[in-house]
Design an enzyme around this catalytic site. Structure first.
Site: not given
Length: 873
Positions: A208, A477
């Site tokens: 870091e 449907s």
């Protein structure tokens, strides 16, 4: 001495009292020519040249002498300036060349900043002078130094315990008061600096901030690099050191502006002055978020490896450091490939920093992690809501870490009362409901797109897949609605007639049949919708074109990449596999008069300081004409009143309802999607196979031999809507309107050679229940007066025994819309206690698996590739 002989003083012209001075140029000219007198008391009577400068009356000789003297004086005065330039004229740069006493010198400024600039003409006088620029810069520097000094003295370095108050994001229901849950619980155990192992300290520094022990808390080079990146339009960076990352956690990531980063830099500088490097590093490792709900290295060690931090190996320490930039994303449980790459990167940097030898690095193996525990806050039905909130925030640009540590107040659109009704409606199902029977529901406000209720499953912890937003099931449907709308848009009115006999073979050898092979004869489009007549809708789909059905579904909001969504003729019978949430959104477009609005579940996000981080904005898109939507709604009121969902009339107390039931091939899924003017709700039910890779036929329960859309999905819908609309006004739908384009007639007539024999289709076998149960056969809604018999012939027709077949009648001789041609009706009416025909896709699509292999079998995985299991294809 006489007045006429008075000499001029100083070689100039002295003016007698009451005499106006003439400019020198004019005097010379007058003396040489006109010779006019300027005396105010007498006029010149002589012809001598020159001009008298006196007002006295003298002799001719005196006047001549005076004139001569005046002429000489005038000539002398014409050779030098006789007037002075004013201060204002000098400042304006209007003085003649050489005039005044400051000839050749720079005009002096009239104020300290010299603005507007003296001696300059427009526009140069408005350009700031160097003096002004230098002065402004000096003031700016002094002000900046003063502000920095004040900020430095006013800033305090936070203690690790100060961080916990701003890390939990809370989600609320739509009322903004009832808490729905939290995204993560804070698990933090602080370790003294001497108890944090060196291997993780070294890994953090190498990965870091390699200059950590040399820098003063900030990195000028990193800040410049981040500034350049931000100017170029890249993702906003902060040029952070470990010290800056530590203090950044105090602000919970909310300070993304340059002013906020300046505050962090000041705090970092002060922390570096007051704390030792080892103390800063220890505080950082005690407060950083590692994912899995763990804050600090001790809790992270437990969450990932089920051990204390003091027992971490070098490989395990490197993995914890690797996930720091984005814990939720880089967790090995979520993305093992990416986490492995980042782990290797940390090891490589440690070798570069001489923290370990290459040989030691080569000997390391990627560590195994324990399975992550689901957070208790996501348990139960609310877990699906919280997960949906998180997914939507990520789609809006939030990061996982920002959500987990931001301390946000998130207000959702979920109505607590409707949500309670939704959960209760599913719990009301019969007790013998199979364990693997799954239900998903979504209730939405069609006027905004806000989701008011959702049921994704019984417990998010035990089943993370959301059956409302991720599970897919064949539509059946409910897809006929799109052919209905396409026909209306193409000019076919609701009273246009279509052949409803069964079975029916169409071009290409496609054979479609109705439930129980019932012959309906020639029926209107509205009647075909009410009874969900497969053959009539198959014919309509071929007439308007299957591609129009697909286009209509997409225009109303169905994703184009929906599995099974094709241009095949069978698409009208629901071969596509949408999610429940998608169908709620699509039917919401019809309910709102053709306006499509994306569904959403997050209303607002507020930062801990009360400022707004996000506010939803609704975007409207006109999916279809409003009058078409009105007529489609008229047709969709048939199933809940006369068709397979007519039981809703008792449940809804007569409140107007429009909607459509649907059941897929072999009863693999069952639907009801319907709406009132206020709300739209979609309900889907399916059953996964034992291995979870496919759908299987719904196991009968609750006394139902076959689970169709008219059974439990309709029951759930009624329970949700009836209770959620209690106390709400009864609103009617608009009445049918005359469309401007109603000019079309049914033109497609199948070739006679393809017509089936007038024999009934064989009864289905137990292995393939291709038809509806007899309790759902059509026609109790058909008035007996509409069925002419041999004893009651048509008034204007031949006796019924000689009546021609309907296919031989020209369109002008067809019966009225509310009557059915007698020759097309069954010879015997079905019993009055039998239902109108249910819309089984299987009855009209017997070969769906052959036409569309694999479609509709998927259980999870939405169209965007988000988490949730297998996709529908």
């Amino acid at each position: 001495m006489s007045e006429s002989r008075r000499p001029s003083s100083g070689g100039g012209n002295r003016r007698a009292a009451g005499v106006r001075r003439t400019p020198s140029g004019k005097s010379a000219k007058g003396g040489a020519g006109k010779g006019s007198s300027r005396s105010g008391s007498s006029k010149s009577t002589g012809s001598a040249k020159g001009t008298s400068r006196t007002a006295s009356k003298g002799t001719s000789g005196a006047r001549t002498g005076a004139a001569a003297t005046t002429s000489a004086a005038s000539a002398s005065s014409a050779k030098r300036p006789t007037s002075r330039t004013s201060v204002s004229a000098r400042h304006a740069g209007a003085a003649p060349k050489g005039a005044g006493t400051g000839r050749g010198k720079k005009v002096a400024a009239t104020n300290f900043l010299n603005y507007p600039r003296a001696g300059r003409k427009n526009p140069w006088r408005w350009i700031p002078s160097l003096r002004m620029i230098v002065g402004a810069m000096a003031l700016f520097v002094l002000a900046g130094l003063g502000f920095a000094a004040w900020l430095y003295n006013d800033t305090e370095v936070p203690e690790p315990s100060d961080f916990a108050l701003a890390q939990t994001s809370r989600v609320y229901f739509a009322d903004g008061e009832t808490e729905m849950g939290q995204f993560s619980e804070i698990n933090r155990t602080e370790l003294p600096a001497d108890e944090i192992p060196d291997n993780i300290k070294q890994a953090v520094v190498a990965s870091e901030d390699s200059s950590f022990y040399e820098n003063r808390g900030v990195s000028p080079r990193g800040i410049v690099r981040a500034f350049v990146n931000n100017l170029q339009g890249g993702a906003r960076q902060g040029g952070s050191t470990i010290t800056m990352q530590y203090v950044e956690r105090y602000y919970t990531g909310t300070e993304t502006s340059y002013v906020g980063k300046a505050k962090e830099a000041i705090m970092a500088l002060k922390a570096d002055q007051e704390l030792s490097k080892d103390e800063i590093l220890s505080r950082y490792l005690n407060t950083i978020y590692f994912g899995r709900g763990a804050y600090g290295v001790q809790e992270a060690s437990q969450a990932y490896f089920d051990k204390d931090a003091s027992e971490l190996t070098d490989a395990e320490a490197a993995l914890l450091v690797a996930v720091i930039p984005s814990p939720s994303t880089y967790d090995p449980a979520n993305d093992p490939e990416k986490s492995t790459q980042l782990w290797d990167r940390v090891i490589t940097r440690q070798v570069a920093e001489e923290q370990m030898t290459p040989a030691e690095a080569d000997a390391l193996e990627f560590p195994q992690t324990v399975e992550p525990n689901s957070e208790n806050s996501l348990g139960g039905t609310n877990g699906y809501l919280l997960s949906q909130v998180r997914n939507e925030l990520i789609a809006e640009g939030f990061t996982e870490d920002e959500i987990n540590t931001g301390g946000f107040t998130i207000v959702s659109t979920i109505d607590p009362a409707i949500q309670e009704n939704t959960v209760q409606a599913v719990e009301n199902l019969p007790e013998d409901r199979p364990e693997n029977n799954r239900v998903g529901t979504v209730t939405m406000d069609p006027s905004t797109g806000a989701i008011r209720g959702m049921y994704g499953g019984a417990d998010y912890v035990t089943q993370a897949q959301n059956d409302a937003t991720q599970s897919r099931m064949q539509a059946g449907s409910i897809f006929k609605t799109f052919t209905l709308i396409a026909a209306l848009e193409d000019g076919y009115p609701l009273d246009s007639r279509w052949d409803g006999d069964s079975p029916k073979t169409f071009r290409g050898g496609w054979t479609v049949k109705n439930f129980n092979d019932v012959d309906y004869g020639r029926v209107t489009l509205e009647k075909a919708t009410t009874n969900s007549i497969n053959t009539a809708y198959a014919e309509a789909n071929l007439e308007v074109g299957p591609e129009r059905t697909r286009e209509t579904a997409v225009s109303l909001g169905l994703p184009e990449k929906t599995p099974g969504l094709t241009d095949d003729a069978a698409n009208v019978l629901g071969s596509a596999s949408p999610t429940v949430a998608e169908m709620a959104e699509v039917y919401g477009s019809i309910a709102s008069g053709g306006v499509h609005r994306d569904s959403y579940v997050v209303q607002s996000v507020t930062r801990p300081d009360g400022s707004s981080r996000y506010e939803h904005e609704t975007t409207d898109t006109q999916g279809m004409d409003e009058e078409v939507a009105i007529n489609a709604t008229v047709a969709l009121q048939g199933p809940p009143t006369q068709g397979s969902a007519r039981d809703l009339q008792n449940v809804m107390g007569g409140r107007p309802v429009a909607g459509k039931t649907g059941t897929s091939e072999s009863f693999r899924s069952a639907w009801f999607v319907g709406f009132t003017p206020q709300l739209v709700t979609a309900v889907g039910m399916f059953q996964p196979s034992a291995d979870g890779t496919s759908e299987e036929s719904l196991t009968p329960f609750g006394g139902e031999q076959n689970i169709t859309g008219g059974t439990f999905p309709t029951q759930i819908w009624g329970d949700i809507m009836s209770t959620s609309l209690e106390g709400e006004e009864y609103l009617d739908f608009p009445e049918e309107v005359q469309l401007d384009n109603e000019t079309q007639e049914r033109s497609y007539v199948p070739p006679p050679t393809q017509e089936p024999e007038p024999t009934r289709a064989p009864e289905p076998t137990e292995e393939e229940p291709s038809e509806e149960p007899t309790t759902e056969e059509p026609t109790t809604e058909e008035p007996t007066t509409e069925e002419p018999t041999t004893e009651e012939p048509e008034p204007t027709e031949e006796p019924t025994t000689e009546e021609p077949e309907p296919t031989e009648q020209p369109p002008s001789e067809e019966p009225p819309a509310d009557e059915e041609p007698p020759a097309d009706q069954p010879t015997e009416e079905p019993p009055a206690d039998e239902e109108g025909g249910e819309e089984e896709a299987d009855a009209g699509l017997p070969e769906v698996e052959d036409l569309l292999p694999g479609e509709g079998q998927g259980l999870g995985g939405d169209r965007e590739g988000r988490d949730g299991g297998r996709g529908g294809d």
